[in-house]
Design a protein around this motif. Structure first.
Motif, short mmCIF file in Angstrom:
data_model
loop_
_atom_site.label_atom_id
_atom_site.label_comp_id
_atom_site.label_asym_id
_atom_site.label_seq_id
_atom_site.Cartn_x
_atom_site.Cartn_y
_atom_site.Cartn_z
N HIS A 25 0.84 -1.20 0.00
CA HIS A 25 0.00 0.00 0.00
C HIS A 25 0.87 1.25 0.00
CE1 HIS A 25 1.19 -0.32 4.22
NE2 HIS A 25 0.93 0.97 4.32
N ASP A 27 0.72 5.14 1.94
CA ASP A 27 0.02 5.80 3.04
C ASP A 27 -0.74 7.02 2.51
OD1 ASP A 27 1.30 3.97 4.66
OD2 ASP A 27 2.94 5.34 5.13
N HIS A 95 4.78 0.08 -0.05
CA HIS A 95 5.48 -0.74 0.95
C HIS A 95 4.53 -1.76 1.58
CE1 HIS A 95 3.92 2.90 2.96
NE2 HIS A 95 3.76 2.16 4.06
FE LIG Z 1 2.26 2.27 5.51
#
Ligand SMILES: [Fe+2]
Ligand SMILES: O=C(O)CCC(=O)C(=O)O
Length: 217
Positions: A25, A27, A95
């Protein structure tokens, strides 16, 4: 930042199973500091991996190959031990945290997120994420507070910084930006709009919507 309930979080990765602690994903906040708190020496799995190509390219590689090749496409963060942290552009870098197959203790990490203070920069925060993680009575106020903080900054620009010679188009751009941000927030909170983002599902090897169950334990 304007998310008092979400200054930080603690992630717990339980031992066993093959589900990633956190699937691939990006952030929604610009920057993140991740500090590892548990002793992961001798552990199998529980690794923070970061894609080395830009997120779009990395996602394409993931959909094609199901994995990212270690070395050129992806690197594993080598924490020397508990108490060490990394700081990264979490909203730009794809990540994940791999499943903890075996370890002395569960994997515990402390995650603190940061965003730029420039209210004219993009805001990638998603109401759906707050709805998923925060208690029901918190999510709407938390999100509205962040958006109101940004719009306040935009209004502050006109009140305190714009000069009389300011190009009218610039003034209109600021007003339109504020209106759009508030309108979008209203639609999200009223349930007429959904901003849920996808993540990479390792089982189906494809993009999926976020898990509905809370990922925090
Ligand atoms: Fe993350
Ligand atoms: O626990 C970690 O190492 C990273 C967690 C993460 O990427 C997140 O919470 O967004």
């Amino acid at each position: 930042m304007a998310f008092p309930m979400n200054y930080g979080q603690v992630n717990v990765g339980h031992i066993g199973g093959d589900r990633p602690v956190d699937a691939w994903h990006i952030d929604s906040l610009d920057f993140v500091m991740v500090m590892i708190l548990s002793d992961m020496s001798g552990a199998d799995g529980g690794e923070l991996q970061v894609a080395l190509k830009d997120a779009q390219t990395a996602k394409r590689q993931l959909s094609t190959n199901g994995e990212l090749a270690s070395g050129e496409e992806m690197m594993t963060v080598a924490y020397p031990g508990a108490g060490y942290a990394i700081f990264m552009q979490g909203a730009k870098i794809l990540h994940r945290v791999t499943a903890v197959k075996s370890a002395k203790e569960p994997r515990i990490s402390m995650v603190n997120s940061y965003m730029r203070t420039n209210v004219f920069g993009a805001d990638n925060t998603k109401f759906s994420m707050f709805e998923e993680i925060d208690p029901k009575h918190v999510a709407a106020v938390e999100f509205a507070r962040q958006k109101s903080w940004r719009v306040k900054g935009m209004m502050d620009y006109i009140i305190n910084h714009a000069s009389y010679g300011e190009d009218r188009t610039d003034v209109l751009n600021v007003l339109n930006g504020a209106i759009e941000e508030l309108t979008s927030t209203r639609e999200l909170l009223a349930g007429r709009k959904n901003d849920a983002v996808g993540y990479f599902d390792e089982k189906t090897k494809s993009e999926a919507m976020r898990m509905t169950e809370p990922k925090l334990v």
